[in-house]
Scaffold this motif. Structure first.
Motif, PDB file in Angstrom:
ATOM      1  N   ARG A   1     -10.072   5.047   0.854  1.00 49.18           N
ATOM      2  CA  ARG A   1      -9.350   5.957   1.763  1.00 49.18           C
ATOM      3  C   ARG A   1     -10.067   6.034   3.110  1.00 49.18           C
ATOM      4  O   ARG A   1      -9.430   5.945   4.162  1.00 49.18           O
ATOM      5  N   ASN A   2     -11.378   6.161   3.092  1.00 47.17           N
ATOM      6  CA  ASN A   2     -12.139   6.225   4.341  1.00 47.17           C
ATOM      7  C   ASN A   2     -12.002   4.937   5.148  1.00 47.17           C
ATOM      8  O   ASN A   2     -11.873   4.979   6.372  1.00 47.17           O
ATOM      9  N   GLY A   3     -12.031   3.791   4.465  1.00 51.39           N
ATOM     10  CA  GLY A   3     -11.881   2.508   5.140  1.00 51.39           C
ATOM     11  C   GLY A   3     -10.502   2.312   5.731  1.00 51.39           C
ATOM     12  O   GLY A   3     -10.351   1.750   6.826  1.00 51.39           O
TER      13      GLY A   3
ATOM     14  N   ILE B   1     -14.682  -0.932  -5.362  1.00 49.54           N
ATOM     15  CA  ILE B   1     -14.660   0.088  -4.330  1.00 49.54           C
ATOM     16  C   ILE B   1     -14.025   1.332  -4.938  1.00 49.54           C
ATOM     17  O   ILE B   1     -13.103   1.223  -5.759  1.00 49.54           O
ATOM     18  N   THR B   2     -14.531   2.493  -4.567  1.00 47.40           N
ATOM     19  CA  THR B   2     -13.966   3.737  -5.091  1.00 47.40           C
ATOM     20  C   THR B   2     -12.758   4.160  -4.252  1.00 47.40           C
ATOM     21  O   THR B   2     -12.570   3.690  -3.132  1.00 47.40           O
ATOM     22  N   ARG B   3     -11.983   5.087  -4.813  1.00 43.51           N
ATOM     23  CA  ARG B   3     -10.827   5.604  -4.088  1.00 43.51           C
ATOM     24  C   ARG B   3     -11.260   6.235  -2.758  1.00 43.51           C
ATOM     25  O   ARG B   3     -10.642   6.005  -1.726  1.00 43.51           O
ATOM     26  N   ASP B   4     -12.334   7.027  -2.780  1.00 42.16           N
ATOM     27  CA  ASP B   4     -12.791   7.683  -1.548  1.00 42.16           C
ATOM     28  C   ASP B   4     -13.255   6.665  -0.509  1.00 42.16           C
ATOM     29  O   ASP B   4     -12.935   6.798   0.682  1.00 42.16           O
TER      30      ASP B   4
ATOM     31  N   GLU C   1     -13.482  -7.389   5.838  1.00 42.52           N
ATOM     32  CA  GLU C   1     -13.727  -6.619   4.623  1.00 42.52           C
ATOM     33  C   GLU C   1     -12.378  -6.451   3.924  1.00 42.52           C
ATOM     34  O   GLU C   1     -11.492  -5.765   4.434  1.00 42.52           O
ATOM     35  N   ILE C   2     -12.208  -7.086   2.774  1.00 42.90           N
ATOM     36  CA  ILE C   2     -10.929  -7.142   2.070  1.00 42.90           C
ATOM     37  C   ILE C   2     -11.025  -6.367   0.763  1.00 42.90           C
ATOM     38  O   ILE C   2     -12.019  -6.479   0.040  1.00 42.90           O
ATOM     39  N   VAL C   3      -9.971  -5.598   0.472  1.00 43.78           N
ATOM     40  CA  VAL C   3      -9.881  -4.894  -0.807  1.00 43.78           C
ATOM     41  C   VAL C   3      -8.573  -5.289  -1.472  1.00 43.78           C
ATOM     42  O   VAL C   3      -7.499  -5.169  -0.876  1.00 43.78           O
ATOM     43  N   VAL C   4      -8.653  -5.783  -2.709  1.00 45.36           N
ATOM     44  CA  VAL C   4      -7.468  -6.138  -3.487  1.00 45.36           C
ATOM     45  C   VAL C   4      -7.224  -5.057  -4.541  1.00 45.36           C
ATOM     46  O   VAL C   4      -8.159  -4.444  -5.041  1.00 45.36           O
ATOM     47  N   TYR C   5      -5.938  -4.815  -4.833  1.00 47.08           N
ATOM     48  CA  TYR C   5      -5.603  -3.852  -5.890  1.00 47.08           C
ATOM     49  C   TYR C   5      -4.289  -4.249  -6.523  1.00 47.08           C
ATOM     50  O   TYR C   5      -3.510  -5.008  -5.962  1.00 47.08           O
ATOM     51  N   CYS C   6      -4.050  -3.718  -7.732  1.00 45.46           N
ATOM     52  CA  CYS C   6      -2.751  -3.863  -8.383  1.00 45.46           C
ATOM     53  C   CYS C   6      -2.335  -2.511  -8.946  1.00 45.46           C
ATOM     54  O   CYS C   6      -2.567  -1.482  -8.304  1.00 45.46           O
TER      55      CYS C   6
ATOM     56  N   GLU D   1      -8.787   0.718 -10.150  1.00 41.10           N
ATOM     57  CA  GLU D   1      -7.882   1.764 -10.674  1.00 41.10           C
ATOM     58  C   GLU D   1      -6.462   1.625 -10.161  1.00 41.10           C
ATOM     59  O   GLU D   1      -5.522   2.116 -10.764  1.00 41.10           O
ATOM     60  N   GLY D   2      -6.283   0.985  -9.026  1.00 43.66           N
ATOM     61  CA  GLY D   2      -4.969   0.614  -8.527  1.00 43.66           C
ATOM     62  C   GLY D   2      -4.115   1.739  -7.982  1.00 43.66           C
ATOM     63  O   GLY D   2      -4.531   2.890  -7.863  1.00 43.66           O
ATOM     64  N   ILE D   3      -2.884   1.369  -7.672  1.00 39.05           N
ATOM     65  CA  ILE D   3      -1.968   2.292  -7.003  1.00 39.05           C
ATOM     66  C   ILE D   3      -1.642   3.509  -7.861  1.00 39.05           C
ATOM     67  O   ILE D   3      -1.403   4.598  -7.330  1.00 39.05           O
TER      68      ILE D   3
END
Length: 115
Positions: A11-13, A5-8, A67-72, A100-102
């Motif tokens: 953010r929208n989600g 998923i992209t940053r945009d 709808e799940i998004v994981v990040y590190c 890309e993460g936090i």
């Protein structure tokens, strides 16, 4: 490999309330700073990622169709890969990764939360 998923899109989600965001950093890092509304499933140390996911997912992710998004932290960080893969094994159907993460989120000037 998880779909990305992209940053945009992320953010929208988050703004629309249509995503469940999962921070896969260790608890101390999560408490210091995370994306708005994110829940925490630690993915480090890597050997413990599956166990952490098994333990925390039923409580923080009760809806397996969400709808799940994981990040590190960033691209080299693999926490989100391990947690995301385990979530899929547990039957979560819609898991994507913000690779890309936090660090990318913060460098774009977007807000985080703590606590």
């Amino acid at each position: 490999m998880l779909p990305l998923i992209t940053r945009d899109e992320l953010r929208n989600g988050i703004d629309a309330g249509t995503l469940v965001v999962v921070d896969t950093m260790p608890v101390a890092y999560y408490e210091q700073e995370h994306l708005p509304g994110a829940v925490n499933i630690p993915g480090f140390p890597y050997e413990q990622a599956a166990g952490f996911t098994d333990r925390y997912a039923p409580d923080v992710l009760p809806d397996k169709s969400a709808e799940i998004v994981v990040y590190c932290a960033n691209v080299p960080c693999r926490n989100s890969e391990f947690v995301g893969a385990r979530l899929r094994e547990l039957g979560y159907a819609n898991v994507r990764e913000y690779r890309e993460g936090i660090e990318d989120w913060v460098s774009a000037g977007l807000a985080t939360t703590s606590g």
